[in-house]
Design an enzyme around this catalytic site. Structure first.
Site, PDB file in Angstrom:
ATOM      1  N   ARG A 198       0.861  -1.281   0.116  1.00 34.43           N
ATOM      2  CA  ARG A 198      -0.038   0.011  -0.060  1.00 34.43           C
ATOM      3  C   ARG A 198       0.642   1.231  -0.141  1.00 34.43           C
ATOM      4  O   ARG A 198       0.399   2.203  -0.512  1.00 34.43           O
ATOM      5  CB  ARG A 198      -0.829  -0.164   1.280  1.00 34.43           C
ATOM      6  CG  ARG A 198      -1.996  -1.025   1.078  1.00 34.43           C
ATOM      7  CD  ARG A 198      -2.840  -1.294   2.073  1.00 34.43           C
ATOM      8  NE  ARG A 198      -4.211  -2.273   1.624  1.00 34.43           N
ATOM      9  CZ  ARG A 198      -5.139  -2.422   2.620  1.00 34.43           C
ATOM     10  NH1 ARG A 198      -5.033  -2.051   3.559  1.00 34.43           N
ATOM     11  NH2 ARG A 198      -6.117  -3.254   1.873  1.00 34.43           N
ATOM     12  N   HIS A 249      -6.177  -0.612  -6.954  1.00 37.84           N
ATOM     13  CA  HIS A 249      -5.780  -1.770  -6.424  1.00 37.84           C
ATOM     14  C   HIS A 249      -4.945  -1.439  -5.081  1.00 37.84           C
ATOM     15  O   HIS A 249      -4.942  -0.328  -4.735  1.00 37.84           O
ATOM     16  CB  HIS A 249      -4.673  -2.399  -7.681  1.00 37.84           C
ATOM     17  CG  HIS A 249      -3.448  -1.404  -8.079  1.00 37.84           C
ATOM     18  ND1 HIS A 249      -2.529  -1.920  -8.884  1.00 37.84           N
ATOM     19  CD2 HIS A 249      -2.878  -0.161  -7.622  1.00 37.84           C
ATOM     20  CE1 HIS A 249      -1.501  -1.138  -9.132  1.00 37.84           C
ATOM     21  NE2 HIS A 249      -1.916   0.028  -8.231  1.00 37.84           N
ATOM     22  N   GLU A 250      -4.852  -2.617  -4.607  1.00 40.52           N
ATOM     23  CA  GLU A 250      -4.418  -2.730  -3.107  1.00 40.52           C
ATOM     24  C   GLU A 250      -5.396  -2.022  -2.297  1.00 40.52           C
ATOM     25  O   GLU A 250      -4.926  -1.266  -1.175  1.00 40.52           O
ATOM     26  CB  GLU A 250      -2.891  -1.927  -2.937  1.00 40.52           C
ATOM     27  CG  GLU A 250      -1.714  -2.741  -3.434  1.00 40.52           C
ATOM     28  CD  GLU A 250      -1.648  -4.112  -2.878  1.00 40.52           C
ATOM     29  OE1 GLU A 250      -2.175  -4.413  -1.926  1.00 40.52           O
ATOM     30  OE2 GLU A 250      -1.261  -5.017  -3.363  1.00 40.52           O
ATOM     31  N   GLY A 251      -6.618  -2.190  -2.505  1.00 37.97           N
ATOM     32  CA  GLY A 251      -7.820  -1.357  -1.671  1.00 37.97           C
ATOM     33  C   GLY A 251      -8.084  -0.344  -2.387  1.00 37.97           C
ATOM     34  O   GLY A 251      -7.338   0.647  -2.537  1.00 37.97           O
ATOM     35  N   HIS A 273      -9.770   2.146   1.876  1.00 36.44           N
ATOM     36  CA  HIS A 273      -9.068   2.905   2.902  1.00 36.44           C
ATOM     37  C   HIS A 273      -9.659   3.728   3.861  1.00 36.44           C
ATOM     38  O   HIS A 273      -9.344   3.896   4.949  1.00 36.44           O
ATOM     39  CB  HIS A 273      -7.909   3.491   1.999  1.00 36.44           C
ATOM     40  CG  HIS A 273      -7.076   2.594   1.773  1.00 36.44           C
ATOM     41  ND1 HIS A 273      -6.058   1.958   2.164  1.00 36.44           N
ATOM     42  CD2 HIS A 273      -6.870   1.880   0.323  1.00 36.44           C
ATOM     43  CE1 HIS A 273      -5.389   0.882   1.823  1.00 36.44           C
ATOM     44  NE2 HIS A 273      -5.862   0.655   0.349  1.00 36.44           N
TER      45      HIS A 273
END
Lengths: 598, 598
Positions: free
Chosen positions: A294, A436-438, A443
């Protein structure tokens, strides 16, 4: 140039004093010279190997041919070079072939790669994360079998999480793991989508760090385990196909140089997975990789934004168009567009976002290093601050660099929309990062729903202390009246953030949906405030050094920092006013909206 | 579906009462039935001919082959159909083969084409604008020679303004026109870039409406004249090449189905241009086309945003992912993402922007119609309001639909970034609009530097009256307490806009650079306020009709309108707070920034 080395040095040596790390035994062999050598080496590879392929890799995207993904042929040499030069395991221990390099410096080097050619930079980055998971939680045998060829760049590492019915909702993955006769070895069945570098011909094998559910385990995230699932497994006879097949490669808007695969596990032939650590603890292990990734995604976004900023800046310094607003005589030659206030505004916007992001991201690297090597309260403090700010470090650059690359396109006008310049590519490549990555929404929930109340609010308390320190230092500045003013502005905004936080937390017990409905906006407000804090620190340091700077280039660098802080406090921090107004409202327009009314 | 016909009807028949136009003799043969038939016919062509080529045209972009630009072969049938069905000259007089259709209805039809396939919609749109210039200012001979084949879709029209050294700065064009022995006929020499549909093989000839400077004329914009420059000129022997050569076709991020050409005039062979109207008045003529085109560009952006909104809405209604925040039991099935507040927020954001934009754009069409056929104060009023709001109608949808298409991509997550869905194409296509037909920066200068003080501020005064009327009507609503609240919010914002305007105008005499430095932000604040006014009107009308609506679909439509207004006042109008704060500031961060500090 596609980045500013001076700015990296300003961050590492002036703002963060990364040399402080050499006091810890783990880093004791390092010093500024070794750090500088790392940055120089990164610049060399970026310039000579990555940059020249930036456009080519975009125009020749990966293709699935006979069940195998073909990537740009230049990637073979690049991945091998990353391995040979020790980039993949640079931060690991000497015994593992690493260099015990601080993550802060490694991230700075990665930033250079990413700014040069984002797609190419992804391959080694993923391998590092995957190898790190194996070495952290895997058995000695798994480590010995799989990591050496990852370190040398011959084998690709991935993280295999997402499934067709489980994108943001990991608890719903259905890939299964069935125990075999041998402890630790499972039969894997299922499919994964959106797997970055999930298959390609620039490596000899792919090692997936895969999440699956052991049959009969608990529902939801509590039943998720982590496995090493190699594309080809290691046997005494050598590499043997492991029932992992590539069903497709995604064609994407940008970020085209990196292959994103749709993979099937155990559909045609048996697929074996090796359990990493304990059963049902996979998600907590994976979070190590995800948290690193992240901060990494934030860095990617900032790097792409940085390359776009420098490209638009170079254009603005060369392109004549129009005349000064106060002197519009058409018989006079045109002026360079960098003299127009609106163009300067768009450049300052970019500079303030990308350099403000970079300083936060490198700060996160320093906290990661301290968390890694320090003990006691230092370690806890670094861990908490890193945990708290990870959603900001991921999302602020990701969201904002979509906007800054857009401003960069705008500065070039019609030319920016054509493929004659790299700006349109940067614009396309920036857009993946809020996903991507959440996603940004995830978040926001993480920050407001989890991080704010972490350890009873201790993380937030620590951050407030950090900010208060910067505020006090800026208030004490005597020779630049703007600094105390900005310090007060940040102080007020911080109070406003606290007021908003209290307001929202008070809603939580009665109505958790309303509490979290605007978490994305809360994340945005928190993010702007955090970057304002970074700019206050940058401006305070720049102001201190300006007095003694002799070279023009140094004076301009520091003046630019102060002027950019000025922009940020005037134009960007002001946005928190509107966000606070919304977040303090009692109205629930989004919660009350009904699907059938759309 | 890629647009909402119900929303178009709501605008035309309820909000604007476009049927009022049939009181004017020019429109007397029309009625609601004929308008509905136009919309139905547009939908048919959009559905059957344009929509199926949306993706194909993006994937097979125009190529320059042997000096000629080849476009998708489907465009031949499309351009011919537009001609045959009378779309190109639908608003023109019966004597010209037109249908005397109101521009409001014609724009609504164009909106459907644009939402179906933006690139394909551009070809006839440009021909209409070019033909309109010839018929407005050209000699009867020019009209007779060139417009019939434009109307029937065999000849393409263009506007040829931009040159390598004159993008935003038209006063610097260097294409020259040298008088010949024959009055009205000139020798043209120069080059033009970024010419939309400047050459292609789906037509038989191209008619450029070109700006050039007659040798010996005054410097700057005062020396610009307008010419008809055909690719092939009409002679008694038929069509003859006219020295116009295609130097290149641009490859672009999006909007790939329309060919954008780099053209040379008179470089290989003599190129003849026919003067339109009088010498040196070219720019004022061209502004007729540009003003139409500007409202048109706003409509393009809103149409692309609309298609993206509907695509993401359809996805959100089908895609299960995650669980309600208040009930996260993993053993329960997943919920559709349209139930998540953050997804609803992103949908409401899109709906509020695209439907708010559309109602302003159709309002502009109505003013254009009234300005065309009315007399006296009605005509002047319509002209002034249209003039004032053209920069808003162009820029608000253009800027905001970059953001709304981004929200649409975000709703699909990773899928939205792939070419499996049209969202990424919409995102790329949206990005051109803040650039062409005057960048957003140029429109900011136009609004603040010219339009605000138009006729001593009369235009602004008229707009304030319009808004006050809507405010008074909303305040009088008794059965929905939110409406009077929103009316007050708009009233306060309007006062704030007036305060900001006064503040900026007071700066002008001393420092014109500082006065205009933040014109882009002023444009943004003015734009949000204008759209809030549209939402107040929409919500007032919807509230009125809700009581008598029986069908569920009608009730939901009106409830959706009220809920979207709620969103806009809560989330979007709040942004003006931050903009006002910045615009009222005395700080001059962008003006003071020095180029060497970057």
């Amino acid at each position: 140039m596609f980045f500013s080395k001076r700015d990296l040095q300003f961050n590492l040596y002036q703002l963060l004093d990364v040399e402080q790390l050499v006091q810890y035994p783990y880093f004791q062999d390092h010093n500024r010279e070794s750090f500088d050598m790392v940055l120089d080496a990164a610049e060399q590879i970026a310039d000579k190997m990555l940059r020249p392929l930036l456009t080519e890799m975009d125009r020749n995207e990966p293709q699935l041919v006979d069940g195998k993904i073909r990537v740009h042929e230049g990637m073979k040499a690049i991945t091998r070079r990353f391995g040979e030069d020790g980039w993949i395991n640079a931060t690991f221990r000497y015994e593992e072939g690493g260099q015990q390099l601080p993550a802060t410096v490694h991230n700075a080097a990665a930033f250079i790669f990413q700014a040069a050619n984002y797609s190419a930079s992804v391959y080694p980055f993923l391998t590092t994360g995957a190898a790190n998971l194996i070495r952290s939680f895997g058995s000695p045998e798994l480590i010995d079998t799989y990591t050496p060829n990852m370190y040398n760049g011959r084998w690709q590492g991935t993280m295999a999480l997402t499934e067709p019915n489980a994108g943001s909702s990991l608890s719903d993955i259905s890939t299964s793991a069935e125990p075999t006769q041998t402890a630790g070895i499972y039969k894997i069945q299922g499919q994964k989508i959106f797997i970055s570098c999930g298959d390609h011909d620039a490596c000899e094998n792919v090692v997936h760090l895969l999440l699956a559910k052991i049959k009969g385990g608990p529902a939801g995230t509590k039943g998720i385990s982590l496995f090493v699932v190699p594309q080809q497994r290691v046997t005494p006879e050598g590499l043997v196909p492991n029932g992992v097949t590539t069903a497709g490669v995604y064609h994407k808007m940008g970020y085209k140089g990196a292959p994103i695969a749709h993979l099937m596990f155990g559909s045609d032939a048996d697929c074996v997975g090796y359990l990493v650590g304990e059963e049902h603890r996979g998600l907590s292990y994976m979070f190590q990789m995800m948290n690193e990734a992240r901060v990494g995604v934030g860095t990617n976004a900032a790097a792409i934004g940085t390359a776009a900023y420098h490209a638009s800046l170079a254009y603005a310094k060369e392109r004549p168009q129009g005349r000064p607003i106060a002197a519009k005589d058409p018989t006079q030659p045109q002026t360079l567009i960098i003299h127009h206030a609106d163009v300067k505004r768009m450049l300052l916007f970019q500079k303030s976002v990308v350099e403000g992001s970079l300083s936060l991201l490198l700060q996160c690297g320093l906290w990661a290093d301290i968390a890694h090597v320090a003990q006691g309260t230092d370690k806890e403090r670094a861990e908490l601050l890193l945990d708290l700010l990870t959603p900001i470090a991921k999302s602020y650059p990701s969201e904002m660099c979509c906007q800054t690359t857009s401003a960069a396109v705008q500065i070039l006008g019609g030319a920016g929309y054509t493929t004659d310049f790299p700006l349109e590519q940067y614009y396309r490549e920036a857009r993946i990062h809020p996903i991507h990555e959440g996603t940004t929404g995830i978040h926001g929930l993480d920050l407001l729903g989890r991080k704010i109340t972490l350890k009873g609010g201790k993380a937030v308390q620590l951050l407030a202390e950090e900010m208060s320190l910067a505020i006090a230092q800026a208030k004490a500045v005597a020779n630049e009246p703007k600094l105390p003013i900005w310090a007060e502005q940040l102080e007020k905004t911080l109070l406003k953030v606290q007021q908003v936080t209290g307001h929202l937390l008070a809603i939580a017990p009665q109505n958790v949906e309303a509490f979290l409905a605007d978490a994305t906006l809360y994340l945005e407000m928190f993010g702007i405030t955090t970057i304002a804090w970074q700019w206050l620190k940058q401006a305070t340091e720049a102001n201190k050094k300006l007095a003694d700077a002799n070279a023009d280039s140094e004076r301009h660098f520091y003046q630019g920092k102060i002027a950019t802080a000025h922009y940020f406090f005037e134009y960007e921090l002001a946005k928190t006013t509107a966000l606070a107004k919304r977040l303090l409202s009692q109205n629930r327009a989004t919660v009350e909206m009904q699907p059938e009314w759309f």
